[in-house]
Design a protein around this motif. Structure first.
Motif, PDB file in Angstrom:
ATOM      1  N   UNK A 107       0.967  -1.221  -0.033  1.00 47.04           N
ATOM      2  CA  UNK A 107       0.014   0.017  -0.103  1.00 47.04           C
ATOM      3  C   UNK A 107       0.853   1.303   0.011  1.00 47.04           C
ATOM      4  N   UNK A 108       2.131   1.171   0.709  1.00 50.00           N
ATOM      5  CA  UNK A 108       2.791   2.532   0.574  1.00 50.00           C
ATOM      6  C   UNK A 108       3.431   2.692  -0.694  1.00 50.00           C
ATOM      7  N   UNK A 109       3.746   1.796  -1.315  1.00 51.23           N
ATOM      8  CA  UNK A 109       4.595   1.725  -2.658  1.00 51.23           C
ATOM      9  C   UNK A 109       3.275   2.395  -3.524  1.00 51.23           C
ATOM     10  N   UNK A 110       2.119   2.034  -3.419  1.00 44.79           N
ATOM     11  CA  UNK A 110       1.155   2.563  -4.274  1.00 44.79           C
ATOM     12  C   UNK A 110       0.645   3.980  -3.848  1.00 44.79           C
ATOM     13  N   UNK A 111       0.506   3.978  -2.570  1.00 49.67           N
ATOM     14  CA  UNK A 111      -0.056   5.460  -2.107  1.00 49.67           C
ATOM     15  C   UNK A 111       0.747   6.362  -1.503  1.00 49.67           C
ATOM     16  N   UNK A 112       1.932   6.198  -1.171  1.00 52.51           N
ATOM     17  CA  UNK A 112       3.124   7.015  -0.425  1.00 52.51           C
ATOM     18  C   UNK A 112       4.478   6.354  -1.075  1.00 52.51           C
ATOM     19  N   UNK A 143      13.734   1.553  -8.196  1.00 53.92           N
ATOM     20  CA  UNK A 143      13.321   2.411  -9.029  1.00 53.92           C
ATOM     21  C   UNK A 143      13.016   3.834  -7.840  1.00 53.92           C
ATOM     22  N   UNK A 144      13.101   3.431  -6.510  1.00 54.23           N
ATOM     23  CA  UNK A 144      12.957   4.669  -5.914  1.00 54.23           C
ATOM     24  C   UNK A 144      11.596   4.719  -4.832  1.00 54.23           C
ATOM     25  N   UNK A 145      10.663   3.787  -5.599  1.00 51.83           N
ATOM     26  CA  UNK A 145       9.306   3.885  -4.929  1.00 51.83           C
ATOM     27  C   UNK A 145       9.502   3.334  -3.407  1.00 51.83           C
ATOM     28  N   UNK A 146      10.538   2.872  -2.815  1.00 52.82           N
ATOM     29  CA  UNK A 146      10.626   2.246  -1.683  1.00 52.82           C
ATOM     30  C   UNK A 146      12.218   2.371  -1.130  1.00 52.82           C
ATOM     31  N   UNK A 147      12.384   2.762   0.097  1.00 50.94           N
ATOM     32  CA  UNK A 147      13.711   2.609   0.376  1.00 50.94           C
ATOM     33  C   UNK A 147      13.672   1.957   1.852  1.00 50.94           C
ATOM     34  N   UNK A 148      14.788   1.009   2.141  1.00 48.21           N
ATOM     35  CA  UNK A 148      14.860   0.167   3.220  1.00 48.21           C
ATOM     36  C   UNK A 148      15.951   0.446   4.178  1.00 48.21           C
ATOM     37  N   UNK A 149      16.015   0.781   5.428  1.00 49.46           N
ATOM     38  CA  UNK A 149      16.959   0.904   6.303  1.00 49.46           C
ATOM     39  C   UNK A 149      16.941  -0.637   7.194  1.00 49.46           C
ATOM     40  N   UNK A 150      18.231  -1.158   7.244  1.00 50.27           N
ATOM     41  CA  UNK A 150      18.188  -2.129   8.038  1.00 50.27           C
ATOM     42  C   UNK A 150      18.643  -1.903   9.598  1.00 50.27           C
ATOM     43  N   UNK A 151      17.461  -2.054  10.510  1.00 53.28           N
ATOM     44  CA  UNK A 151      17.685  -1.480  11.926  1.00 53.28           C
ATOM     45  C   UNK A 151      17.779  -2.535  12.879  1.00 53.28           C
ATOM     46  N   UNK A 152      18.906  -2.475  13.742  1.00 60.07           N
ATOM     47  CA  UNK A 152      19.015  -3.612  14.791  1.00 60.07           C
ATOM     48  C   UNK A 152      19.152  -2.783  16.340  1.00 60.07           C
ATOM     49  N   UNK A 153      18.680  -3.602  17.185  1.00 62.90           N
ATOM     50  CA  UNK A 153      18.701  -3.255  18.686  1.00 62.90           C
ATOM     51  C   UNK A 153      19.959  -3.913  19.097  1.00 62.90           C
ATOM     52  N   UNK A 154      20.531  -3.323  20.122  1.00 60.69           N
ATOM     53  CA  UNK A 154      21.466  -4.129  20.837  1.00 60.69           C
ATOM     54  C   UNK A 154      21.284  -4.102  22.288  1.00 60.69           C
ATOM     55  N   UNK A 155      20.677  -5.108  22.722  1.00 65.91           N
ATOM     56  CA  UNK A 155      20.531  -5.449  24.054  1.00 65.91           C
ATOM     57  C   UNK A 155      21.203  -6.629  24.502  1.00 65.91           C
ATOM     58  N   UNK A 156      22.283  -7.165  23.502  1.00 62.87           N
ATOM     59  CA  UNK A 156      23.206  -7.994  23.654  1.00 62.87           C
ATOM     60  C   UNK A 156      24.566  -7.733  23.744  1.00 62.87           C
ATOM     61  N   UNK A 157      25.670  -8.573  23.983  1.00 62.37           N
ATOM     62  CA  UNK A 157      26.787  -8.135  23.979  1.00 62.37           C
ATOM     63  C   UNK A 157      27.297  -7.373  22.540  1.00 62.37           C
ATOM     64  N   UNK A 158      27.889  -6.527  22.295  1.00 69.03           N
ATOM     65  CA  UNK A 158      28.385  -5.763  21.173  1.00 69.03           C
ATOM     66  C   UNK A 158      28.994  -6.786  20.177  1.00 69.03           C
TER      67      UNK A 158
END
Length: 195
Positions: A107-112, A143-158
């Motif tokens: 829906x985001x690709x289509x509408x936003x 083609x730029x209709x969507x962008x993705x960021x890989x996002x991680x939380x670190x509550x474990x040993x770095x």
């Protein structure tokens, strides 16, 4: 909803007035379906049927679209964490989580078009459940209709945080790979996982 969009417009104005140049917004949190009614709303059933998923997507997309338009007007790039730590939503199985994210992303690709999304995972190994999105949405990512960021939380040993260059992403995506740590507890290496 109009009121939510109005409030978000005020937030974006305040961000810009304070010199913030990019915002990371969490849309949904795992508490929506974590089995603990004491932490707020508990609505796992909305993710478990096509009708429920469609209703939620239809409610969220106009809000995201309006917020994206306002942010663009203010030259304030946004990243949407579509579902913070979905692994914590233990009342919704992974397949239903993925079906919801797929429907929302479609829906985001289509509408936003041009929206930047992520799924904030609790641990790096949880990425395995979400990296399929890169192949599923290869054309819109290219083609730029969507962008993705890989996002991680670190509550474990770095030390357990993988090197970005070793993430299991397709070769075609590597030039545009952006990876962020979006939650961390740097107090010590013995931090516990959140509930």
């Amino acid at each position: 909803d109009r009121q939510a969009s109005t409030h978000m417009g005020r937030y974006l104005a305040a961000f810009k007035a304070r010199g913030i140049t990019q915002a990371f917004l969490t849309l949904l949190d795992f508490h929506l379906a974590d089995g603990d009614a004491d932490d707020g709303i508990e609505v796992p059933e909305i993710f478990q049927t096509p009708a429920g998923r469609t209703a939620l997507v239809n409610a969220l997309v106009p809000f995201i679209k309006a917020t994206e338009a306002e942010a663009k007007r203010r030259n304030l790039p946004l990243v949407w964490d579509l579902w913070n730590e979905p692994i914590g939503a233990v009342k919704v199985d992974l397949v239903d989580q993925q079906l919801f994210i797929n429907a929302l992303t479609d829906a985001l690709i289509k509408d936003a078009p041009g929206t930047t999304i992520t799924i904030g995972v609790r641990k790096a190994q949880d990425l395995e459940h979400w990296l399929y999105l890169l192949e599923r949405y290869k054309a819109p990512l290219q083609d730029g209709r969507l962008k993705v960021v890989v996002s991680v939380h670190t509550y474990e040993p770095l030390a357990q945080l993988p090197d970005v260059g070793r993430l299991n992403v397709p070769d075609w995506f590597r030039p545009q790979l952006i990876a962020w740590v979006t939650e961390a507890d740097p107090r010590n290496e013995r931090t516990k996982q959140p509930k």
